[in-house]
Design a protein around this motif. Structure first.
Motif, PDB file in Angstrom:
ATOM      1  N   VAL A  56      56.479  73.356  27.207  1.00  0.00           N
ATOM      2  CA  VAL A  56      55.022  73.193  27.254  1.00  0.00           C
ATOM      3  C   VAL A  56      54.691  72.720  28.657  1.00  0.00           C
ATOM      4  O   VAL A  56      55.221  71.702  29.112  1.00  0.00           O
ATOM      5  CB  VAL A  56      54.542  72.154  26.215  1.00  0.00           C
ATOM      6  CG1 VAL A  56      53.058  71.923  26.331  1.00  0.00           C
ATOM      7  CG2 VAL A  56      54.913  72.591  24.816  1.00  0.00           C
ATOM      8  N   GLU A  60      49.214  72.162  29.297  1.00  0.00           N
ATOM      9  CA  GLU A  60      49.089  72.424  27.868  1.00  0.00           C
ATOM     10  C   GLU A  60      49.465  71.221  27.002  1.00  0.00           C
ATOM     11  O   GLU A  60      49.221  71.227  25.796  1.00  0.00           O
ATOM     12  CB  GLU A  60      49.995  73.595  27.479  1.00  0.00           C
ATOM     13  CG  GLU A  60      49.625  74.898  28.148  1.00  0.00           C
ATOM     14  CD  GLU A  60      50.688  75.973  27.919  1.00  0.00           C
ATOM     15  OE1 GLU A  60      51.880  75.621  27.771  1.00  0.00           O
ATOM     16  OE2 GLU A  60      50.318  77.136  27.882  1.00  0.00           O
ATOM     17  N   LEU A  64      47.858  70.423  23.136  1.00  0.00           N
ATOM     18  CA  LEU A  64      48.803  70.582  22.032  1.00  0.00           C
ATOM     19  C   LEU A  64      48.960  69.283  21.255  1.00  0.00           C
ATOM     20  O   LEU A  64      48.957  69.277  20.017  1.00  0.00           O
ATOM     21  CB  LEU A  64      50.157  71.058  22.550  1.00  0.00           C
ATOM     22  CG  LEU A  64      51.236  71.291  21.498  1.00  0.00           C
ATOM     23  CD1 LEU A  64      50.787  72.296  20.445  1.00  0.00           C
ATOM     24  CD2 LEU A  64      52.520  71.753  22.160  1.00  0.00           C
TER      25      LEU A  64
END
Length: 74
Positions: A56, A60, A64
């Motif tokens: 990730v 992000e 998330l």
């Protein structure tokens, strides 16, 4: 909700596997990011966190984590 960040992939520095959300710093193709784990806990039914996403990016990570928190709330 417990969240842990670690820079140690081979050692249990922050015990990422026992937290609700855990992130281990990694680098892929020169870009910084995290292996993202969810679902760990030491309650009445202990369980190890599962790898949700193997990479990730930094950008992000927050969206998330917010999405996971919304699911946990429900």
């Amino acid at each position: 909700m417990k969240i842990a960040f670690s820079g140690c992939a081979s050692e249990a520095c922050a015990l990422v596997s026992i937290h609700d959300i855990g992130a281990i710093a990694v680098s892929k193709d020169g870009k910084r990011g995290f292996d993202f784990y969810v679902g760990g806990g030491l309650g009445s039914v202990p369980q190890q966190a599962k790898l949700l996403a193997p990479f990730v990016s930094e950008e992000e990570l927050l969206p998330l984590a917010q999405a996971v928190c919304r699911v946990f709330t429900r």
